[in-house]
Design a protein around this motif. Sequence first.
Motif, PDB file in Angstrom:
ATOM      1  N   LYS A 111      36.880  19.337  56.853  1.00 40.64           N
ATOM      2  CA  LYS A 111      38.176  19.969  57.085  1.00 40.64           C
ATOM      3  C   LYS A 111      38.041  21.487  56.977  1.00 40.64           C
ATOM      4  O   LYS A 111      37.263  21.996  56.170  1.00 40.64           O
ATOM      5  CB  LYS A 111      39.181  19.514  56.019  1.00 40.64           C
ATOM      6  N   CYS A 112      38.842  22.195  57.770  1.00 37.86           N
ATOM      7  CA  CYS A 112      38.838  23.659  57.675  1.00 37.86           C
ATOM      8  C   CYS A 112      39.562  24.071  56.401  1.00 37.86           C
ATOM      9  O   CYS A 112      40.613  23.551  56.049  1.00 37.86           O
ATOM     10  CB  CYS A 112      39.505  24.277  58.897  1.00 37.86           C
ATOM     11  N   PRO A 115      44.432  26.885  55.348  1.00 34.72           N
ATOM     12  CA  PRO A 115      45.613  26.025  55.492  1.00 34.72           C
ATOM     13  C   PRO A 115      46.384  26.299  56.780  1.00 34.72           C
ATOM     14  O   PRO A 115      47.109  25.423  57.266  1.00 34.72           O
ATOM     15  CB  PRO A 115      46.456  26.336  54.258  1.00 34.72           C
ATOM     16  N   CYS A 117      45.037  26.959  59.714  1.00 33.11           N
ATOM     17  CA  CYS A 117      44.226  26.625  60.897  1.00 33.11           C
ATOM     18  C   CYS A 117      44.910  25.525  61.721  1.00 33.11           C
ATOM     19  O   CYS A 117      45.501  24.595  61.172  1.00 33.11           O
ATOM     20  CB  CYS A 117      42.842  26.162  60.450  1.00 33.11           C
ATOM     21  N   THR A 119      43.681  23.141  63.167  1.00 34.99           N
ATOM     22  CA  THR A 119      43.128  21.803  62.909  1.00 34.99           C
ATOM     23  C   THR A 119      43.818  21.109  61.735  1.00 34.99           C
ATOM     24  O   THR A 119      43.691  19.908  61.555  1.00 34.99           O
ATOM     25  CB  THR A 119      41.610  21.868  62.612  1.00 34.99           C
ATOM     26  N   ASN A 120      44.527  21.898  60.916  1.00 33.00           N
ATOM     27  CA  ASN A 120      45.268  21.306  59.796  1.00 33.00           C
ATOM     28  C   ASN A 120      46.728  21.020  60.146  1.00 33.00           C
ATOM     29  O   ASN A 120      47.503  20.562  59.303  1.00 33.00           O
ATOM     30  CB  ASN A 120      45.193  22.224  58.567  1.00 33.00           C
ATOM     31  N   HIS A 121      47.106  21.342  61.392  1.00 28.21           N
ATOM     32  CA  HIS A 121      48.507  21.139  61.790  1.00 28.21           C
ATOM     33  C   HIS A 121      48.658  20.279  63.021  1.00 28.21           C
ATOM     34  O   HIS A 121      49.676  19.644  63.231  1.00 28.21           O
ATOM     35  CB  HIS A 121      49.184  22.493  62.016  1.00 28.21           C
ATOM     36  N   THR A 126      38.049  19.237  64.089  1.00 25.09           N
ATOM     37  CA  THR A 126      37.449  20.497  63.638  1.00 25.09           C
ATOM     38  C   THR A 126      36.088  20.730  64.300  1.00 25.09           C
ATOM     39  O   THR A 126      35.395  19.790  64.680  1.00 25.09           O
ATOM     40  CB  THR A 126      37.260  20.510  62.103  1.00 25.09           C
ATOM     41  N   THR A 147      34.323  28.225  55.759  1.00 21.72           N
ATOM     42  CA  THR A 147      34.435  27.185  54.753  1.00 21.72           C
ATOM     43  C   THR A 147      33.090  27.088  54.056  1.00 21.72           C
ATOM     44  O   THR A 147      32.070  26.842  54.698  1.00 21.72           O
ATOM     45  CB  THR A 147      34.812  25.832  55.411  1.00 21.72           C
ATOM     46  N   LYS A 155      36.692  14.803  55.969  1.00 24.65           N
ATOM     47  CA  LYS A 155      37.663  13.893  56.567  1.00 24.65           C
ATOM     48  C   LYS A 155      37.172  12.473  56.340  1.00 24.65           C
ATOM     49  O   LYS A 155      35.994  12.209  56.452  1.00 24.65           O
ATOM     50  CB  LYS A 155      37.778  14.161  58.070  1.00 24.65           C
TER      51      LYS A 155
END
Length: 156
Positions: A111-112, A115, A117, A119-121, A126, A147, A155
Motif C-alpha cells: 500500500k502507498c 493517505p 494517494c 491508490t488509497n481512494h 499500486t 514508502t 495488501k
Amino acid sequence: MEKEALRKELKVSAIENGTVIDHIPAASVFQVINILNLSAFENQILFGTNLESQKMGKKGIIKVRSKFFASDEINKIALVAPTATLIVIKNFEVVEKKKVSIPDKVEKIVKCFNPNCITNHEDVPTRFQVIDKTDLKLRCHYCAKITAKDSMTFKS
Ligand SMILES: [Zn+2]
C-alpha cells in the motif's frame, strides 16, 4: 557437504511436497507468516525462529506443505526477508533452491504510505519503483511519495 547438511535439517520434519523458506531474519518470521496469510492456510506448516545459523547467527525457517509460491508471494517474501532462500521440494527431493531478490518494480502487493494517494481512494492498483534495495524504499508511480520499510503495509 552443504547438501548433506540440508538433508539432515529436512529430515527433522521432512515434507513430501512443498516449500521451505529458509534464512529468514529471526525477527521477521511472524511477518512472513502474516504477509503470506499462512494463518488461513489449511495444510501443514512448520516454523521455527531463533535457530542457529552459521551465516546469519540466528535465523528463522518456515516449511509449508503442498504449497508452491507464486511470484507475487515471492516478492512479498523478498521485501520483508531479503536474505531468504526458497527450497522447493517434490517427492522429498530438493528440486529447486533459490535466493529471493527484491524486484525493481513492486505492483499491487504494497500500500502507498501517502493517505492522499489516489491508490488509497480509488480502485487503482499500486505501482512502485524500488529506488533503494538495501534500505528498502519504494517510490509511488502516482504520487511520487516514498514508502520506506518502516511504513510498509501489505495488501491482503
Ligand atoms: Zn502514492
